[in-house]
Design an enzyme around this catalytic site. Structure first.
Site, PDB file in Angstrom:
ATOM      1  N   GLN A  22       0.834  -1.206   0.000  1.00 19.20           N
ATOM      2  CA  GLN A  22       0.000   0.000   0.000  1.00 19.20           C
ATOM      3  C   GLN A  22       0.865   1.251   0.000  1.00 19.20           C
ATOM      4  O   GLN A  22       1.825   1.355   0.768  1.00 19.20           O
ATOM      5  CB  GLN A  22      -0.926   0.045   1.201  1.00 19.20           C
ATOM      6  CG  GLN A  22      -1.930   1.201   1.076  1.00 19.20           C
ATOM      7  CD  GLN A  22      -2.821   1.374   2.283  1.00 19.20           C
ATOM      8  OE1 GLN A  22      -2.377   1.872   3.317  1.00 19.20           O
ATOM      9  NE2 GLN A  22      -4.078   0.977   2.154  1.00 19.20           N
ATOM     10  N   CYS A  42      -7.428   6.573   4.760  1.00 26.41           N
ATOM     11  CA  CYS A  42      -6.936   6.843   6.104  1.00 26.41           C
ATOM     12  C   CYS A  42      -7.543   8.135   6.644  1.00 26.41           C
ATOM     13  O   CYS A  42      -7.473   9.183   5.997  1.00 26.41           O
ATOM     14  CB  CYS A  42      -5.423   6.953   6.097  1.00 26.41           C
ATOM     15  SG  CYS A  42      -4.758   7.285   7.722  1.00 26.41           S
ATOM     16  N   HIS A  78     -14.544   1.055   3.077  1.00 29.17           N
ATOM     17  CA  HIS A  78     -14.942   1.063   4.477  1.00 29.17           C
ATOM     18  C   HIS A  78     -16.249   1.840   4.604  1.00 29.17           C
ATOM     19  O   HIS A  78     -16.400   2.914   4.020  1.00 29.17           O
ATOM     20  CB  HIS A  78     -13.862   1.734   5.322  1.00 29.17           C
ATOM     21  CG  HIS A  78     -14.213   1.785   6.781  1.00 29.17           C
ATOM     22  ND1 HIS A  78     -14.147   0.673   7.570  1.00 29.17           N
ATOM     23  CD2 HIS A  78     -14.630   2.785   7.573  1.00 29.17           C
ATOM     24  CE1 HIS A  78     -14.501   1.005   8.810  1.00 29.17           C
ATOM     25  NE2 HIS A  78     -14.811   2.279   8.828  1.00 29.17           N
ATOM     26  N   ASN A 118     -15.685  -3.528   4.023  1.00 25.22           N
ATOM     27  CA  ASN A 118     -14.848  -3.406   5.208  1.00 25.22           C
ATOM     28  C   ASN A 118     -15.545  -2.556   6.256  1.00 25.22           C
ATOM     29  O   ASN A 118     -16.326  -1.665   5.923  1.00 25.22           O
ATOM     30  CB  ASN A 118     -13.509  -2.772   4.802  1.00 25.22           C
ATOM     31  CG  ASN A 118     -12.549  -2.578   5.957  1.00 25.22           C
ATOM     32  OD1 ASN A 118     -11.925  -1.534   6.063  1.00 25.22           O
ATOM     33  ND2 ASN A 118     -12.412  -3.550   6.821  1.00 25.22           N
TER      34      ASN A 118
END
Length: 345
Positions: free
Chosen positions: A70, A100, A169, A200
């Site tokens: 990543q 993030c 996510h 996720n």
């Protein structure tokens, strides 16, 4: 489940977590049945590549294929260069971090901050896909702010750019890790694009894994925080999805042996000083909720050598065996923001 030309052994994937998904942890989760794992985040800043931390994160020696690295940043050219660098060092898949939520990443306009600029998202994805001849995947969130979720547009951008798989996510950046993950938009994305979609967020049990797969229609699921101190969760989920049965919790003797083996791998990977300190959080996760674990952890934190730490851990578990203690799962390991800076998304 395939990512580009690579078939995965199943559709269970280890989420990238900075400070957690190092090579020893990824290899351990794969041994317990994870079909794939993504590395810790590596910055696209080339000036950091000589640092020991970056060199370790780009160390994929002995890892089961396919190896996924990543990368994070905001400059398309630097990200393309970082992709080439990691492929040259053994990466078979490149994953781009656009999920993030932590401040030190978003303040550099990286991670989930990129979701505010869809034109830049497109430039980055096109640049990285063109730079390498391996599959490129994307890790992201529903959007930057609640009420402004743009995952449907980002997903289309990703598909058009040639992204091989999209992990989502079920929260926005504004949500951080608060509240519950939302899966409805992930389901809509799955229906609107042809590339594989990975769901996720909040997947912490075999039953939840089955529910998320059903609700989203996703091709795979990604597990992050729930695997901290519990790498056998992949074995449990795989068994439940295949047979509809819940495996019993592992015996304390197995947990002891897994943890001690994990410590040996950490010590060999990081060396004496860093290995002892990095291992502390893992030991805390493995022992969370067990009898006398608070007192044990306080004494364990005081250990300054790997030998002393490992002996203290072995003695603690041997004491549990003498007492006939059994492992319990009342709590999932708590989120630590600084352990997820690469996006346990």
């Amino acid at each position: 489940m395939h990512i580009g030309p690579y078939p995965l052994v199943n559709n269970l994937i280890v989420a990238p977590m900075a400070g957690v998904t190092d090579r020893p942890f990824r290899m351990l989760c794969k041994r317990f049945g994870a079909g794939h794992a993504v590395s810790e985040m590596m910055t696209a800043d080339s000036s950091m590549r000589s640092h020991q931390k970056t060199l370790r994160r780009a160390n994929f020696e002995g890892e089961l294929a396919p190896v996924s690295a990543q990368i994070a940043g905001s400059d398309p050219g630097l990200l393309a260069e970082a992709a080439r660098y990691n492929v040259a060092h053994g990466a078979q898949i490149i994953d781009i971090n656009m999920g993030c939520p932590v401040k030190k990443v978003c303040n550099k306009l990286a991670g989930s901050a990129l979701l505010q600029n869809e034109d830049l998202v497109a430039k980055i994805l096109h640049a990285v896909v063109r730079a390498v001849d391996v599959p490129v995947t994307l890790k992201t969130r529903l959007g930057f702010a609640n009420g402004e979720e743009n995952i449907m547009r980002v997903a289309k951008i990703a598909e058009e750019a040639g992204i091989a798989a999209l992990a989502i996510h079920g929260r926005t950046r504004e949500d951080m890790y608060l509240g519950n993950a939302r899966y409805a938009l992930i389901a809509q994305v799955k229906q609107s694009i042809q590339i594989p979609v990975i769901a996720n967020g909040d997947i912490d049990s075999p039953q939840k894994a089955a529910l998320v797969l059903k609700e989203t229609g996703a091709d795979a699921i990604m597990i992050g925080r729930a695997a901290q101190g519990r790498p056998w969760i992949f074995r449990e989920i795989a068994h439940y999805l295949a047979r509809g049965e819940v495996l019993p919790a592992p015996e304390v003797v197995e947990v002891r042996d897994v943890l001690l083996g994990h410590l040996d791998d950490l010590y060999a990977f990081y060396g004496e000083y860093s290995g002892c300190r990095i291992a502390r959080k893992h030991i805390a996760w493995y022992t969370k909720g067990l009898r006398g674990s608070n007192e044990f952890r306080q004494s364990m934190y005081a250990q300054e050598s790997t030998l002393g730490q490992a002996n203290a851990t072995r003695n603690y578990f041997d004491g549990l065996l003498t007492l006939g203690e059994r492992l319990q799962y009342e709590d999932v390991p708590e989120q630590k923001e600084n352990h997820n800076e690469s996006g346990d998304l």
